[in-house]
Design an enzyme around this catalytic site. Sequence first.
Site, PDB file in Angstrom:
ATOM      1  N   GLU A 150      -3.898   7.579   9.817  1.00  0.00           N
ATOM      2  CA  GLU A 150      -5.335   7.399   9.567  1.00  0.00           C
ATOM      3  C   GLU A 150      -6.132   7.245  10.870  1.00  0.00           C
ATOM      4  OE1 GLU A 150      -5.760   4.162   6.779  1.00  0.00           O
ATOM      5  OE2 GLU A 150      -5.302   5.464   5.086  1.00  0.00           O
ATOM      6  N   GLU A 305      -0.764   8.728   0.303  1.00  0.00           N
ATOM      7  CA  GLU A 305      -0.683   7.321  -0.113  1.00  0.00           C
ATOM      8  C   GLU A 305      -1.556   7.091  -1.336  1.00  0.00           C
ATOM      9  OE1 GLU A 305      -1.805   4.438   2.827  1.00  0.00           O
ATOM     10  OE2 GLU A 305      -0.790   5.496   4.445  1.00  0.00           O
TER      11      GLU A 305
HETATM   12  C1  GAL Z   1      -3.794   2.708   4.305  1.00  0.00           C
HETATM   13  C2  GAL Z   1      -2.806   2.663   5.456  1.00  0.00           C
HETATM   14  C3  GAL Z   1      -1.525   1.988   5.061  1.00  0.00           C
HETATM   15  C4  GAL Z   1      -1.810   0.705   4.324  1.00  0.00           C
HETATM   16  C5  GAL Z   1      -2.670   1.002   3.133  1.00  0.00           C
HETATM   17  C6  GAL Z   1      -2.975  -0.203   2.287  1.00  0.00           C
HETATM   18  O1  GAL Z   1      -5.090   2.831   4.749  1.00  0.00           O
HETATM   19  O2  GAL Z   1      -2.538   3.948   5.936  1.00  0.00           O
HETATM   20  O3  GAL Z   1      -0.759   1.739   6.217  1.00  0.00           O
HETATM   21  O4  GAL Z   1      -2.443  -0.181   5.188  1.00  0.00           O
HETATM   22  O5  GAL Z   1      -3.874   1.537   3.580  1.00  0.00           O
HETATM   23  O6  GAL Z   1      -3.773   0.158   1.174  1.00  0.00           O
END
Ligand code: GAL
Length: 669
Positions: A150, A305
């Site tokens: 990110e 994710e």
């Molecule tokens: C994303 C990040 C992850 C984790 C996640 C939690 O933004 O890439 O490492 O922090 O959020 O929701």
Amino acid sequence: MKLSDKIIFGGDYNPEQWRETPEIWDEDMRLMRLAHWNEATLGVFSFAELEPEEGVFDFSVPDAIFEKAEQNGVKIILSTPSGAMPRWMAEKYPEILRTLDDRRKAVYGRRENHCLTSPVYREKVAEIDRKLSERYGKNPALLAWHISNEFNGECHCPLCRAAFCDFLEKKYGTVDRLNAAWWTRFWSHRANAFSEIEPPSPIGETCVHGLTLDWKRFVTAQTADFARAEIEAVRAFSDRPVTTNLMGFYQGLDYRELSKPFDFVSWDNYPVWGKPEGDEGTAAWTALTHDLMRSMKRENFLLMESTPSHTNWKDVNKLYRPGMMRLASLQALAHGSESVQYFQWRKSRGSSEKMHGAVVDHYGKEDTRVFGEVAALGEELEKLAPIVGSTPRPRVALLYDWDNVWALQDLQGMQKKNKQVGGALLRQYLPFWRAGISCDVIGRRESYEGYSLLVAPMTYLCEAETAKRLAAFVREGGTLVATYALAQTDENDLCHLGGFPGAGLSEVFGLRAEELDTLYPEERVKISALGESYLAKDYCEILKPEADTEILGVYESEFYAGTPCLTSHAYGKGRAYYIAFRDADGAFSGAFYRRLAGELGLESPLPEIPAGVSVQVRENEKGEAFLFVLNFSREERRVPLGREMTLLKNGEALSELVLPPYGGEVLRA
Ligand code: GAL
């Protein structure tokens, strides 16, 4: 883009947090098999584990996990660790630490905390990336590279300032050209040399809009340059594809530029499901964001994710209701994802994310609601594998550009603090989403080929070249819809002279937008259009139409009552519509686009789509079509299919689908 014959099912895995208890790794493998996981994203934020001291490397964790993963049928997406620097590195090389926009130097902490320019950091990152490439780059378990994590933020240190000055010199060649582009005679802000330029700052320059725009473009370019260096390093010994995880509409970087050096797009999706007012708004915004991500390369993407159950960083971190995680996962697939991936596999024991949702809880076993839902989805995805490689094929494109939003947000005028450009985009998108007509979300400078309809919401920043291409699109038979605030400035945010919409677009739309009225948030203006009454809010433009411009709607209140608010103009073989106001509640947009879709032969895939239900189609090269029918409402919905179709998961033939609340199915059409 094709990484696998399977729908990729997995997510972030941090075994390094459990290196003192490696028996947990074996338990992880047992549980991954139960959950039908076929992928794990390894190494995100593992810099200090891989290089605990300068020049001392330790690959024992990834070595062990690669081996175990391979034995258990789990592929690896390997992350480079640059998203968080080790503490020793910041201590020894403070130049790596970021300088904030108010010029305070940060101290060590958090993540994405590095200067984008620092040669030391780039060297350290390239070194570890090359070592990872050498060690794992050809490993059969390695599916792809995940560069950093990110990318976000900016740095205002002297190194970044110097790089910015170089960027400007390359762009403008002479400082006179820069002065002209930035209109620096205003308030005596003229520069005599590139080296005098300071990046914008709350304690310094905030008024030169051209500077702000160029700074944001520079931050994107510098981030992409940083990413390119990482890509080059991992490619030293590996030809596996590279990606980085994006964040949808994140405003800090122009993702269209940033995604250029990557082989495919992936993104992290954390919507707020379960709002008291219902989930339709969230579903539509999420759909739009998936479409934006897919349009970036006009190719499928990975959902890198998502949370299996809840986040921990929002104001309210409500549990996803049973079925919601499955529904949201199917939605990602419907819009072109080739994966369902989570953050995270196992909850960490300490630090800020210890209470973030995960597949495996602190409890540690498989008999939990969340694990059960994940495993059931994993099993189902195996049956949905025929969708791999199919994709939505839109004939409609909405224009969205980061620099346009930056310029609008910077603009002193209209509603000064929040122009709600995202809301304006969503307003145009919703009618298509509700009708199951898929859309791309493209940049104004990209190709318009293959689309019969282009929609340009609040396309304020529009250079002559874009205006020419839009005109050509209409002349050759395309339909263009634009809203208020069209083409007021060029790429440097200098106002077009000779009337808005500028750069020749007045001729295409057959009108001049003479004034733009900004309303107080609670005010409404009455309009009548297409034979009905509607309400406008926030913005009403006052138009001067040409004689051959058709007037489809007029204002009914205010001093401009009786003047046009909706027009249509034939231009060449095509047609250009102008919507001069912001629709107050979506009623007008619904009616307008329904009519237009009918005229253009843009058909809904089903005869009737009940409220709260979304329908999306993916097609493959063999001509097979897969219909995703998703119920985001909290009530059962009966969806007539109009003809017989079969459920992809089990081949059952149906002519009506009955979906429970938050239910969804994939059909072979
Ligand atoms: C994303 C990040 C992850 C984790 C996640 C939690 O933004 O890439 O490492 O922090 O959020 O929701």
